[in-house]
Design a protein around this motif. Structure first.
Motif, short mmCIF file in Angstrom:
data_model
loop_
_atom_site.label_atom_id
_atom_site.label_comp_id
_atom_site.label_asym_id
_atom_site.label_seq_id
_atom_site.Cartn_x
_atom_site.Cartn_y
_atom_site.Cartn_z
N SER A 94 -9.68 7.98 -1.37
CA SER A 94 -9.32 9.31 -1.21
C SER A 94 -9.56 9.75 0.49
CB SER A 94 -10.34 10.16 -1.99
OG SER A 94 -10.14 11.43 -1.89
N PHE A 109 -0.23 7.57 -12.35
CA PHE A 109 -0.20 6.15 -11.69
C PHE A 109 0.80 5.25 -12.10
CE2 PHE A 109 -1.30 1.41 -12.06
CZ PHE A 109 -1.22 1.41 -10.67
N ARG A 142 0.81 -1.43 0.07
CA ARG A 142 -0.22 -0.22 0.07
C ARG A 142 0.83 1.15 0.07
NH1 ARG A 142 -3.26 -1.30 5.28
NH2 ARG A 142 -1.13 -1.51 6.81
N LEU A 194 -3.47 4.07 -1.89
CA LEU A 194 -3.23 3.02 -2.99
C LEU A 194 -3.17 1.58 -2.42
CD1 LEU A 194 -1.18 4.82 -5.78
CD2 LEU A 194 -3.73 4.58 -5.79
N ILE A 232 -2.11 -1.87 -3.75
CA ILE A 232 -1.84 -2.50 -5.15
C ILE A 232 -1.53 -3.76 -4.87
CG2 ILE A 232 0.00 -2.38 -6.90
CD1 ILE A 232 0.58 0.84 -6.10
N VAL A 244 -5.65 -2.59 -8.37
CA VAL A 244 -5.26 -1.27 -7.50
C VAL A 244 -6.83 -0.85 -7.05
CG1 VAL A 244 -4.98 1.17 -7.54
CG2 VAL A 244 -3.60 -0.53 -9.18
N GLU A 245 -6.74 -0.55 -5.83
CA GLU A 245 -8.09 0.09 -5.06
C GLU A 245 -7.36 1.40 -4.58
OE1 GLU A 245 -9.76 -2.59 -1.87
OE2 GLU A 245 -8.53 -4.21 -2.73
N LEU A 246 -8.11 2.35 -4.76
CA LEU A 246 -7.92 3.93 -4.59
C LEU A 246 -8.88 4.46 -3.57
CD1 LEU A 246 -6.27 6.61 -5.42
CD2 LEU A 246 -8.00 6.92 -7.10
#
Length: 179
Positions: A66, A41, A12, A74, A76, A62-64
């Motif tokens: 905010s 990215f 991450r 992120l 990954i 990928v999980e993003l």
């Protein structure tokens, strides 16, 4: 940028708002301009891999997240076996999946990345096909769930009452014979 390696295939990354501004990345850009974000990215991914000493030339999940107003986070997951880190068995996770028919099993094998970090066995029991997956890459389970469904049947029940069709490298054997 803060990078934390969770396993040999998952890490991450936290990037603060200030770092995003230094890189000339705005939150609006993340929401509206996929092409610009795509370029940024890959720069971030390359930097993270270099920092961790991971060489990779393959697919990623990928999980993003905010974290307004602080920055972005992120998660990954590397999906292939081109990672040049040793396997650590302590990260392995096991799941049993149920499939309605053999074609669904072959379709999964067709899409599954080749990986030495995945152990799998194929069984038949009660007119269904079952795969036991052992992997450190939890992102691969999401792919597997597109073709089969998670089961409460344990691998011990399958070993006792099921018919073993393919042993330890079932996914690789399926790829070899049917794909």
């Amino acid at each position: 940028m803060q990078i934390e390696q969770l396993s040999t295939s998952q890490f991450r990354v936290f990037i603060s708002k200030e770092e995003l501004e230094e890189r000339e990345i705005s939150c609006d850009e993340l929401d509206n301009s996929r092409d610009d974000w795509h370029d940024h990215f890959y720069e971030l991914l390359e930097e993270a891999c270099d920092t961790l000493g991971v060489e990779t030339f393959h697919h990623v999940s990928v999980e993003l997240y905010s974290l307004q107003p602080h920055g972005i986070f992120l998660m990954i997951t590397l999906l292939d076996d081109e990672i040049v880190n040793p396997v650590d068995e302590s990260y392995m996770t096991s799941r049993v999946l149920q499939f309605q028919n053999f074609e669904d099993v072959v379709d999964l094998a067709r899409r599954f990345p080749v990986s030495k970090r995945v152990k799998s066995a194929l069984y038949q029991m009660n007119e269904f096909y079952w795969i036991i997956l052992h992997t450190e890459n939890i992102g691969l389970f999401a792919l597997a769930y597109e073709y089969g469904k998670p089961s409460h049947i344990t691998e011990y029940v399958l070993e006792e009452y099921g018919k073993k069709i393919m042993g330890e490298d079932a996914i690789e054997q399926l790829k070899y014979w049917f794909c």
